[in-house]
Design a protein around this motif. Structure first.
Motif, PDB file in Angstrom:
ATOM      1  N   ASP A  71      -1.450  -0.104  -0.786  1.00 33.18           N
ATOM      2  CA  ASP A  71      -2.290   0.764   0.058  1.00 33.18           C
ATOM      3  C   ASP A  71      -2.946   1.923  -0.696  1.00 33.18           C
ATOM      4  O   ASP A  71      -4.058   2.311  -0.376  1.00 33.18           O
ATOM      5  N   GLU A  72      -2.261   2.436  -1.726  1.00 33.94           N
ATOM      6  CA  GLU A  72      -2.881   3.548  -2.461  1.00 33.94           C
ATOM      7  C   GLU A  72      -4.058   3.069  -3.296  1.00 33.94           C
ATOM      8  O   GLU A  72      -5.110   3.713  -3.331  1.00 33.94           O
ATOM      9  N   ILE A  73      -3.877   1.931  -3.953  1.00 37.92           N
ATOM     10  CA  ILE A  73      -4.974   1.381  -4.774  1.00 37.92           C
ATOM     11  C   ILE A  73      -6.182   1.061  -3.892  1.00 37.92           C
ATOM     12  O   ILE A  73      -7.311   1.450  -4.182  1.00 37.92           O
ATOM     13  N   VAL A  74      -5.910   0.357  -2.787  1.00 31.49           N
ATOM     14  CA  VAL A  74      -7.002  -0.029  -1.893  1.00 31.49           C
ATOM     15  C   VAL A  74      -7.614   1.210  -1.241  1.00 31.49           C
ATOM     16  O   VAL A  74      -8.835   1.352  -1.157  1.00 31.49           O
ATOM     17  N   GLY A  75      -6.740   2.137  -0.811  1.00 31.66           N
ATOM     18  CA  GLY A  75      -7.226   3.362  -0.176  1.00 31.66           C
ATOM     19  C   GLY A  75      -8.117   4.172  -1.100  1.00 31.66           C
ATOM     20  O   GLY A  75      -9.172   4.667  -0.678  1.00 31.66           O
ATOM     21  N   ASP A  76      -7.731   4.286  -2.373  1.00 35.06           N
ATOM     22  CA  ASP A  76      -8.557   5.007  -3.341  1.00 35.06           C
ATOM     23  C   ASP A  76      -9.907   4.309  -3.519  1.00 35.06           C
ATOM     24  O   ASP A  76     -10.948   4.951  -3.567  1.00 35.06           O
ATOM     25  N   ALA A  77      -9.850   2.989  -3.577  1.00 31.17           N
ATOM     26  CA  ALA A  77     -11.080   2.222  -3.798  1.00 31.17           C
ATOM     27  C   ALA A  77     -12.065   2.392  -2.644  1.00 31.17           C
ATOM     28  O   ALA A  77     -13.271   2.491  -2.870  1.00 31.17           O
ATOM     29  N   VAL A  78     -11.557   2.429  -1.419  1.00 33.91           N
ATOM     30  CA  VAL A  78     -12.478   2.547  -0.275  1.00 33.91           C
ATOM     31  C   VAL A  78     -12.601   3.989   0.220  1.00 33.91           C
ATOM     32  O   VAL A  78     -13.372   4.266   1.131  1.00 33.91           O
ATOM     33  N   GLY A  79     -11.844   4.897  -0.389  1.00 28.34           N
ATOM     34  CA  GLY A  79     -11.968   6.302  -0.020  1.00 28.34           C
ATOM     35  C   GLY A  79     -11.380   6.654   1.336  1.00 28.34           C
ATOM     36  O   GLY A  79     -11.867   7.542   2.026  1.00 28.34           O
TER      37      GLY A  79
END
Ligand code: CTP
Ligand code: MG
Length: 180
Positions: A71-79
Motif C-alpha cells: 500500500d505504501e508503494i502504490v499510495g506513493d505512486a498514485v499520491g
C-alpha cells in the motif's frame, strides 16, 4: 479530490470484492444448507457451498494482507494515502461479503426465485452491505476512520457498476452460468 476519494474507497473495499469471484471459481461440493428446505423451498440452495464460502473468505483475507505489503508503494505512486487492513478488518470485509451473498440467497429462495435467478439491486449490493456491517462489527474504530461518508457514497454508487462488469466478463469467459 474526487479521484482521491474514489481510489481510497475502492482500495478499502478490495477484500470485499474478491470473495464472490473466488467462490465462483472454487464453488462446488456440499451445500451449506445440506439440502434442507424451509417449507417447499431450499433454505439457501446448491449455489452456496462450504468450499466456495471458505475459499472466498480466505481469498479476501489474503488479498487484504497482500495489499498491506504494497500500500505504501502504490499510495506513493498514485499520491493517495491508502488504508491498511488489520486482521479483524480483513476478516470482517471478506467474511461479510460472503455472508451478505448467503443472506441474499436466503431471501431469493423465500421470494420463490430459483437458483441463479436475478434479484436486481440485491445481487449488486448484498455483499457490500454484508462486508460493511461485518467490518463495522468486528473493527469499529478502523471502520469509522476508513469509511468516511464520501467513501461510503462512492462505494454504494461505484460497486454495482463494477459488479455488473465483472459478472458479464465471467459469463463471457464461461466461468459463470448467468451474466449477473
Ligand atoms: N458459490 C459457492 N459458495 C458461495 C457463493 C458462490 O460455492 N458462498 C459458487 C457456486 O458454484 C455458485 C456460483 O459460485 O453457483 C455463483 O454464485 P452466485 O451467483 O452467488 O450463486 P447462484 O448459483 O446464482 O445461486 P443463488 O441464486 O443462490 O445466488
Ligand atoms: Mg447468481
Amino acid at each position: 479530490m474526487l479521484d482521491t476519494v474514489v481510489v481510497g474507497a475502492l482500495w478499502a473495499m478490495l477484500p470485499a470484492y474478491v470473495p464472490n469471484n473466488a467462490a465462483v471459481l472454487a464453488g462446488g461440493g456440499k451445500p451449506i444448507d445440506g439440502g434442507r428446505t424451509l417449507g417447499e423451498r431450499r433454505v439457501l440452495g446448491d449455489g452456496k457451498t462450504w468450499r466456495g464460502t471458505l475459499v472466498g473468505t480466505l481469498a479476501g483475507v489474503g488479498l487484504a494482507l497482500a495489499s498491506n505489503a504494497v500500500d505504501e508503494i502504490v499510495g506513493d505512486a498514485v499520491g493517495v494515502t491508502l488504508p491498511a487492513f488489520p486482521l479483524g478488518a480483513a476478516v470482517g470485509l471478506a467474511l461479510g461479503a460472503m455472508l451478505g451473498d448467503v443472506a441474499a440467497s436466503f431471501l431469493k429462495r423465500r421470494s420463490g426465485r430459483q437458483r441463479g435467478a436475478a434479484f436486481p439491486g440485491v445481487d449488486q449490493l448484498d455483499f457490500v452491505v454484508g462486508a460493511l456491517v461485518c467490518a463495522a462489527a468486528i473493527a469499529p474504530a478502523w471502520f469509522g476512520e476508513t469509511f468516511t461518508l464520501p467513501r461510503l457514497l462512492v462505494v454504494v454508487v461505484v460497486t454495482p457498476a463494477l459488479h455488473v462488469g465483472t459478472n458479464v466478463l465471467a459469463y463471457q469467459l464461461g466461468l459463470k452460468a448467468e451474466p449477473w
